[in-house]
Design an enzyme around this catalytic site. Structure first.
Site, mmCIF file in Angstrom:
data_model
loop_
_atom_site.group_PDB
_atom_site.id
_atom_site.type_symbol
_atom_site.label_atom_id
_atom_site.label_comp_id
_atom_site.label_asym_id
_atom_site.label_seq_id
_atom_site.Cartn_x
_atom_site.Cartn_y
_atom_site.Cartn_z
ATOM 1 N N CYS A 187 -3.581 -13.813 45.530
ATOM 2 C CA CYS A 187 -4.992 -13.788 45.993
ATOM 3 C C CYS A 187 -5.894 -12.777 45.407
ATOM 4 O O CYS A 187 -6.391 -12.702 44.249
ATOM 5 C CB CYS A 187 -5.152 -13.891 47.379
ATOM 6 S SG CYS A 187 -4.554 -15.411 48.200
ATOM 7 N N ARG A 188 -5.900 -11.548 46.118
ATOM 8 C CA ARG A 188 -6.564 -10.534 45.551
ATOM 9 C C ARG A 188 -6.449 -9.946 44.189
ATOM 10 O O ARG A 188 -7.074 -9.526 43.493
ATOM 11 C CB ARG A 188 -6.841 -9.248 46.660
ATOM 12 C CG ARG A 188 -7.377 -9.670 47.867
ATOM 13 C CD ARG A 188 -6.878 -8.783 48.997
ATOM 14 N NE ARG A 188 -5.499 -8.937 49.425
ATOM 15 C CZ ARG A 188 -4.964 -8.218 50.537
ATOM 16 N NH1 ARG A 188 -5.572 -7.308 50.900
ATOM 17 N NH2 ARG A 188 -3.672 -8.225 50.512
ATOM 18 N N SER A 189 -5.097 -9.411 44.007
ATOM 19 C CA SER A 189 -5.002 -8.778 42.780
ATOM 20 C C SER A 189 -4.900 -9.460 41.438
ATOM 21 O O SER A 189 -5.445 -9.084 40.360
ATOM 22 C CB SER A 189 -3.609 -7.916 42.896
ATOM 23 O OG SER A 189 -2.488 -8.790 43.113
ATOM 24 N N ASP A 235 -7.264 -9.230 53.080
ATOM 25 C CA ASP A 235 -6.709 -10.330 52.839
ATOM 26 C C ASP A 235 -7.258 -11.502 53.284
ATOM 27 O O ASP A 235 -7.560 -11.792 54.380
ATOM 28 C CB ASP A 235 -5.119 -10.002 53.787
ATOM 29 C CG ASP A 235 -4.273 -11.119 53.255
ATOM 30 O OD1 ASP A 235 -4.574 -11.972 52.474
ATOM 31 O OD2 ASP A 235 -3.005 -10.891 53.675
ATOM 32 N N CYS A 270 -1.698 -6.081 45.362
ATOM 33 C CA CYS A 270 -1.885 -6.465 46.764
ATOM 34 C C CYS A 270 -0.566 -6.858 47.419
ATOM 35 O O CYS A 270 0.368 -6.472 46.876
ATOM 36 C CB CYS A 270 -3.059 -7.693 46.650
ATOM 37 S SG CYS A 270 -2.409 -9.251 45.911
ATOM 38 N N ASN A 307 0.353 -10.959 45.470
ATOM 39 C CA ASN A 307 -0.308 -11.264 44.067
ATOM 40 C C ASN A 307 -0.270 -12.464 43.971
ATOM 41 O O ASN A 307 -0.413 -13.185 42.732
ATOM 42 C CB ASN A 307 1.131 -10.717 43.324
ATOM 43 C CG ASN A 307 0.850 -10.462 41.620
ATOM 44 O OD1 ASN A 307 1.491 -10.874 40.926
ATOM 45 N ND2 ASN A 307 -0.442 -10.295 41.313
#
Ligand code: 4NP
Length: 168
Positions: free
Chosen positions: A29-31, A138, A24, A27
């Site tokens: 939050c999402r990934s 995001d 993401c 690195n």
């Protein structure tokens, strides 16, 4: 007379396991959520794979995941607390079989930096789901709810990714 040599045992075959990198922007939050949830989902399904995650940017290198991401995952019994952010590096394109991005912007950045012959391993996680959404948004500038929504989208993508990688 010497003993006839017995049959030579074949070398044990080691099945290579797929190496999967989630990417993401930051690195944090999402990934990291994708990495943590993938470990649980693949293990529960009995599919062996190795996982990591990385960010396009280096702003948060060395930092733990955002506490909202940690909290959303913890509710799903996934512990992200040991993860630390890092920036993607050229060697990642050699090390990983699948580079799974969260949104179209991540994909564009990855394609631009991929060494020749490695762009085909780049995908977007929701390519593996049959949803209307194509991007995992995001959640950084939003509230807590955004992280639960992101986790649900990631979970849908992972189900498809497991079928893709596990051949099922
Ligand atoms: P992520 O979220 O890409 O899901 O980790 C973000 C985290 C930090 C920033 C942007 C996105 N940032 O600009 O610092």
């Amino acid at each position: 007379m010497g003993e006839k040599p017995g049959p030579v045992a074949p070398e044990p075959m080691t099945e290579p396991i797929p190496h999967i990198l989630f990417v993401c922007l930051g690195n944090i939050c999402r990934s990291p959520m994708a990495e943590g949830l993938a470990r649980r989902r693949f293990a529960d399904a009995g599919i062996a794979a190795a996982f990591d995650s990385a960010g396009i940017g280096d702003w948060h290198a060395g930092a733990p995941p955002d506490r909202r991401a940690v909290n959303a995952c913890w509710k799903a019994l996934v512990d992200l607390s040991a993860q630390r952010a890092r920036q993607i590096e050229p060697a990642d394109f050699e090390r990983f079989d699948h580079i799974v991005a969260m949104d179209a912007e991540n994909v564009a950045e990855l394609v631009a930096m991929a060494p020749p012959g490695h762009a085909a391993k780049i995908s977007r996680i929701l390519d593996f789901a049959a949803l209307e959404e194509a991007d995992v948004p995001d959640p950084y500038y939003g509230g807590h709810e955004g992280f639960d929504e992101v986790l649900g989208l990631i979970d849908a993508g992972l189900a498809g990714l497991m079928r893709h990688v596990g051949g099922g």
